[in-house]
Design a protein around this motif. Sequence first.
Motif, short mmCIF file in Angstrom:
data_model
loop_
_atom_site.label_atom_id
_atom_site.label_comp_id
_atom_site.label_asym_id
_atom_site.label_seq_id
_atom_site.Cartn_x
_atom_site.Cartn_y
_atom_site.Cartn_z
N GLY A 234 0.81 -1.21 0.00
CA GLY A 234 0.00 0.00 0.00
C GLY A 234 0.84 1.26 0.00
N ILE A 235 1.91 1.26 0.81
CA ILE A 235 2.81 2.42 0.84
C ILE A 235 3.48 2.60 -0.51
CG2 ILE A 235 4.88 3.36 1.91
CD1 ILE A 235 4.07 1.87 4.48
N ALA A 236 3.95 1.50 -1.10
CA ALA A 236 4.62 1.59 -2.40
C ALA A 236 3.66 2.04 -3.49
CB ALA A 236 5.24 0.24 -2.75
N LEU A 237 2.44 1.52 -3.47
CA LEU A 237 1.46 1.87 -4.50
C LEU A 237 1.05 3.34 -4.45
CD1 LEU A 237 -0.94 -1.21 -4.30
CD2 LEU A 237 0.42 -0.56 -6.29
N ALA A 238 1.23 3.98 -3.28
CA ALA A 238 0.76 5.36 -3.11
C ALA A 238 1.40 6.32 -4.10
CB ALA A 238 1.02 5.81 -1.68
N GLY A 239 2.56 5.96 -4.63
CA GLY A 239 3.27 6.90 -5.50
C GLY A 239 2.58 7.24 -6.79
N LEU A 240 1.75 6.33 -7.33
CA LEU A 240 1.12 6.65 -8.61
C LEU A 240 -0.22 7.38 -8.46
CD1 LEU A 240 1.34 5.09 -11.96
CD2 LEU A 240 -0.98 5.40 -11.11
N PRO A 241 -1.20 6.85 -7.74
CA PRO A 241 -2.49 7.56 -7.68
C PRO A 241 -2.41 8.92 -7.02
CG PRO A 241 -2.47 5.71 -6.17
CD PRO A 241 -1.25 5.57 -7.01
N SER A 242 -1.44 9.13 -6.11
CA SER A 242 -1.33 10.43 -5.45
C SER A 242 -0.82 11.51 -6.39
CB SER A 242 -0.40 10.33 -4.24
OG SER A 242 0.92 10.01 -4.65
N ILE A 243 -0.18 11.10 -7.48
CA ILE A 243 0.47 12.05 -8.39
C ILE A 243 -0.22 12.11 -9.74
CG2 ILE A 243 2.66 12.59 -9.56
CD1 ILE A 243 4.04 11.07 -7.24
N ALA A 244 -0.81 11.00 -10.16
CA ALA A 244 -1.33 10.91 -11.54
C ALA A 244 -2.36 11.99 -11.85
CB ALA A 244 -1.92 9.52 -11.78
N MET A 245 -3.32 12.19 -10.94
CA MET A 245 -4.35 13.20 -11.22
C MET A 245 -3.77 14.60 -11.23
SD MET A 245 -7.92 11.90 -9.48
CE MET A 245 -7.35 11.97 -7.80
N GLY A 246 -2.79 14.87 -10.34
CA GLY A 246 -2.12 16.16 -10.37
C GLY A 246 -1.31 16.34 -11.64
N TYR A 247 -0.67 15.26 -12.11
CA TYR A 247 0.07 15.31 -13.38
C TYR A 247 -0.86 15.69 -14.52
CZ TYR A 247 2.60 13.43 -17.47
OH TYR A 247 3.19 13.27 -18.71
N LEU A 248 -2.02 15.05 -14.59
CA LEU A 248 -2.98 15.37 -15.65
C LEU A 248 -3.47 16.81 -15.52
CD1 LEU A 248 -5.11 12.10 -15.77
CD2 LEU A 248 -3.54 12.93 -17.52
N GLY A 249 -3.75 17.24 -14.28
CA GLY A 249 -4.26 18.59 -14.08
C GLY A 249 -3.28 19.66 -14.49
N GLU A 250 -1.97 19.38 -14.36
CA GLU A 250 -0.95 20.36 -14.70
C GLU A 250 -0.49 20.28 -16.14
OE1 GLU A 250 2.12 19.63 -11.87
OE2 GLU A 250 1.12 20.72 -10.24
N GLU A 251 -0.57 19.08 -16.74
CA GLU A 251 0.02 18.88 -18.06
C GLU A 251 -0.97 18.91 -19.21
OE1 GLU A 251 3.34 18.72 -18.45
OE2 GLU A 251 3.48 19.02 -16.29
#
Length: 411
Positions: free
Chosen positions: A112-129
Motif C-alpha cells: 500500500g505504501i509503495a502503491l501510493a506513489g502513482l495515484p497520489s500524483i497521476a491526477m495532479g500530473y494530468l491537471g498540470e500537463e
Amino acid sequence: MTYIQQGTPEFRKASFGLFIGAWVTFTILYCIQPLLPAFSQHFQVSPAVSSLSLSVTTAALAIGMLFMASLSHRYGPKRLMTFSLLASAILVLISAWVRDFASLLVVRALQGIALAGLPSIAMGYLGEEVDPKSLGYAMGLYIAGNTVGGMSGRIITGMISDWLSWRWALGFLGALGVVLGVVFWWILPVARNFQPRRVNEPVRQRFRRALGVYAGHLRDTGLLCLFGIAFLLMGGQVALYNYIGYQLMAPPYRLSQTAVGWLFVVYTVGTFSSAWMGRVADRHGRRLTLWIGTSTMALGALITLPMGLVWKVLGLAVFTFGFFASHSIASGWVGWRAAGNKAEASSLYLLFYYMGSSVGGFCGGLFWSAFAWRGVIAMILGFTVLAMGLQMRLSRLTRTVTAASSRGGTV
C-alpha cells in the motif's frame, strides 16, 4: 504553460502511459479480492479478518499518499510513479510465498505504501500537463485504466488460483507488473510544467509546509464534501465486491473461484462509464452527472437483492456503471475546485477514498456475518444516502460560487 493537446502524440503517450500505470496499480491492489474466501479457508480466518488483506493495503496507501505528493516536488512525478510501480510489483512476488496470515498483512501494508506513489500524483500530473478543455476526457481514460486493472487482476487471480493456487496467481501478476513498470517509464512524457519546490529546505520545514497546504484544503467546504463523497461511495463499492464472492461460492450457487473471478468482467461497464460520463460532465455540468452516477449505484445495489444469479450480475453491472461515473466526476471536480496545490488536493481526495475502502470493506464483513447479503446492501444504501446529502451541500456551494463569479465577485 505548455499544455498537452488532445489529438497529439504526446496526449496519446500520456494517456496510454497512465492507463498502464493505473492498470498495474489497481491490478495489484485488488487482485486479492476474489481470493478472500481462499484466504479464509487456507489461514482459517473469518470473512471480516480475511478482508483485512485488502483493508490494510488501502489504509496504508491512503496514508502514504499524503507524503508521496510532497516527494514528487523533490524527485519529479515520472520518477516517483515509476518507482511506485516497480516496488509494488516486487512486493507482490514476495507476498506469493508468505507462510502465515500475519506476514501477508505486513507485506500487503508495504504494498500500500509503495502503491501510493502513482495515484497520489497521476491526477495532479494530468491537471498540470493536459489542456483543461480535455481534462475530463483524459481523467476518464485514467479512471478507465483503474477499471480494467481492477477487473483483469481479479479475473487472472481467480483463474490461476483455481488451476494452480493463489500463490502462483500472485507470482504471475508480480512478474507482469515489473515488465509493465518498465514500459511505463519508457512511454510517459516528462512533465513540462513541473516546478521543483525548495529541494534544500529542512525536512521539518517541508513537513510543516505540507501540513499547511493540507489544512488549507480541509478548510474548503466544497472539497470536504468531495472527500466525504469519495469515502462513502468507495466504502460501498468495496463492500459489494468483497462479499459477493462469499455468497456466490456458497449454496445454492456454488460457483467456482474461476466463475467468481469472471464476474468482475462487469468492470468493463465502468471502463465505458468513466470516459463517457467524463465527456457528459464536460458538456452538461458536474452536478447533474454526479447525481445520476450516485443514484445508479443505489439502484444497482437493490437489484442484487433477488436470489437469481442473473439479478446479481445485472446489479453488479449497474452499480459499477454508477460508481465509476461518480468517481471520475468527483475526482476531476477536485482539480477544478482546488485553487492551487492540486497534487495535495488529489492526495486528500484519495486519502478519504481509500480510507473508505478500508472502513467499508471491514464493516461490510460485520454486516455479512450478522445479517448476510441484505445487511451488506443495507450498509451500502446508507452510504449512498449520506453521499447524496453531501452532494446537495456541494450543489448549493457551487451555485453560490457561480452566482458570485457572474457578478464579478470574489469567491
